[in-house]
Design an enzyme around this catalytic site. Structure first.
Site: not given
Ligand code: NAD
Ligand code: GLY
Length: 352
Positions: A142, A234, A241, A184, A230, A220, A245, A120, A257, A238
């Site tokens: 993330k 945030r 993206h 990026e 998010e 960031k 993606h 956990r 990516h 993206n």
């Protein structure tokens, strides 16, 4: 050495400078007060830096375990994740120990997800070795792996306890990985800092790694501190993206990516000008910079398949999707549209 503090749900430092691997053991021990370190890396990075990291961790008195997987996005999967957590269990790792990710975004994402879920949640440290991981994936918590049906579909928000960017590791980075990182970095300039955008446009990123990386990390950090999970702000991270993606997915993850995000940014910026969101010329300026870094502008995939793949994005909610739409250089809007509008954006973005 630069130190940037992130005050997320867990506060942590990002250390940045040349030669930091030497002292990584002490830094890890100080941040986590642990007994065992479980290092995860890939087949390209481990032979280059694994030995140095092991020596440093052992010098700090840590018992070291190592797991190395085949480099590449195709390893960001359930079976690699499952092997990591099984090996953590065999090593007797407890919540008082630490997982250490030594590598690019793939290593960071899968190690972070293993750390988030094993018992956990155990502490983890990011040691990014790609430009992309320095400026983006190692910061912000993330973590994820890919499922057959899509990218990053299984994941968790789990902040690292420390990030160590040893800029010397960038010396061995292949050119295409440098370009992926630059994609990026261009994203940061494009969504929120026209000065950074101009700096990237003027000179190679490689001529001032430390300041460029630090600026991106600060941007960031600011976004993550405002909206760690998010729910809104945030989402600016993206930019490019949604269609990016889709390209990754349609290519079976053979397109990396960074390249996919570059093309995704061109599509959305082109659409933004055409549909009246952005000032004339915004897309052209972006294309000039993408070309300077030899990043791809176009994709072989058609508008309909791209819209369909983008509709499967995990950011869709109740038939709506939030697009990050540039309105100029260094500014953008979050625009919520019905998923059915994706085709309109894809067509306006120059896809057929
Ligand atoms: P990567 O981890 O696959 O690294 C790219 C290649 O460079 C690999 O072959 C790797 O072995 C090699 N490499 C790494 N460091 C090296 C070095 N110093 N010298 C020589 N070779 C080296 O890819 P990436 O571009 O770093 O990361 C992409 C991944 O990151 C994607 O899965 C993407 O989804 C994820 N990502 C995550 C976030 C996040 O917030 N978690 C953000 C952006 C991207
Ligand atoms: N790379 C996108 C984010 O961290 O939110």
């Amino acid at each position: 050495m630069k130190k940037i503090r992130v005050n997320a749900s867990k506060a942590y430092d990002i250390l940045m400078g040349e030669g930091l691997l030497e002292g990584a053991g002490e830094a890890v021990k100080n941040a986590c007060s642990c007994q065992k370190a479980f290092v995860v890396s890939d087949t390209n990075v481990f032979p280059l830096y694994g030995e140095k990291l092991r020596a440093s961790l052992e010098k700090a008195g840590l018992e070291v375990f190592e797991y190395v997987f085949e480099a590449g996005e195709s390893s960001k999967n359930v079976s690699v994740y499952s092997e990591i957590v099984e090996k953590m269990c065999l090593a007797g790792l407890t919540r008082g120990d630490v997982a250490v990710a030594l590598g690019g975004g793939v290593v960071g994402d899968v190690t972070g997800f293993a750390a988030a879920t094993y018992r956990r949640g155990i502490p983890f440290v990011q040691i990014p070795t790609t430009l992309l991981a320095d400026v983006d994936s190692s910061v912000g918590g993330k973590t994820a792996i890919d499922l057959a049906n899509g990218k990053n579909q299984l994941g968790a928000f789990w902040q690292p306890s420390l990030v160590i960017c040893d800029l010397l590791t960038l010396d061995t980075l292949p050119t295409e990985e440098y370009q992926n990182g630059c994609a990026e970095i261009i994203k940061y300039g494009m969504y929120g800092d026209s000065n950074l955008f101009e700096k990237i446009a003027a000179g190679p990123v490689s001529s001032d790694y430390e300041n460029v990386i630090a600026r991106c990390v600060e941007m960031k950090r600011d976004v993550v501190e405002k909206d760690e999970f998010e729910q809104g702000p945030r989402m600016v991270l993206n930019l490019g993206h949604t269609f990016g993606h889709a390209i990754e997915k349609l290519s079976g993850y053979s397109i990396p990516h960074g390249e996919a995000v570059a093309t995704g940014m061109n599509i959305i910026a082109t659409a933004a000008v055409k549909l009246g969101y952005a000032k004339t010329g915004t897309d052209e300026k972006l294309r000039e910079v993408l070309k300077k870094y030899d990043l791809p502008l176009e994709t072989e995939f058609g508008a309909a398949e791209m819209a369909e793949a983008a509709a499967g994005d995990k950011k869709t909610l109740g038939g709506m999707i939030t697009l990050v739409v540039p309105t100029g250089i260094g500014v953008c809007d979050l625009v919520k549209v019905p998923v059915s509008d994706l085709l309109k954006f894809a067509l306006a973005g120059g896809l057929r």
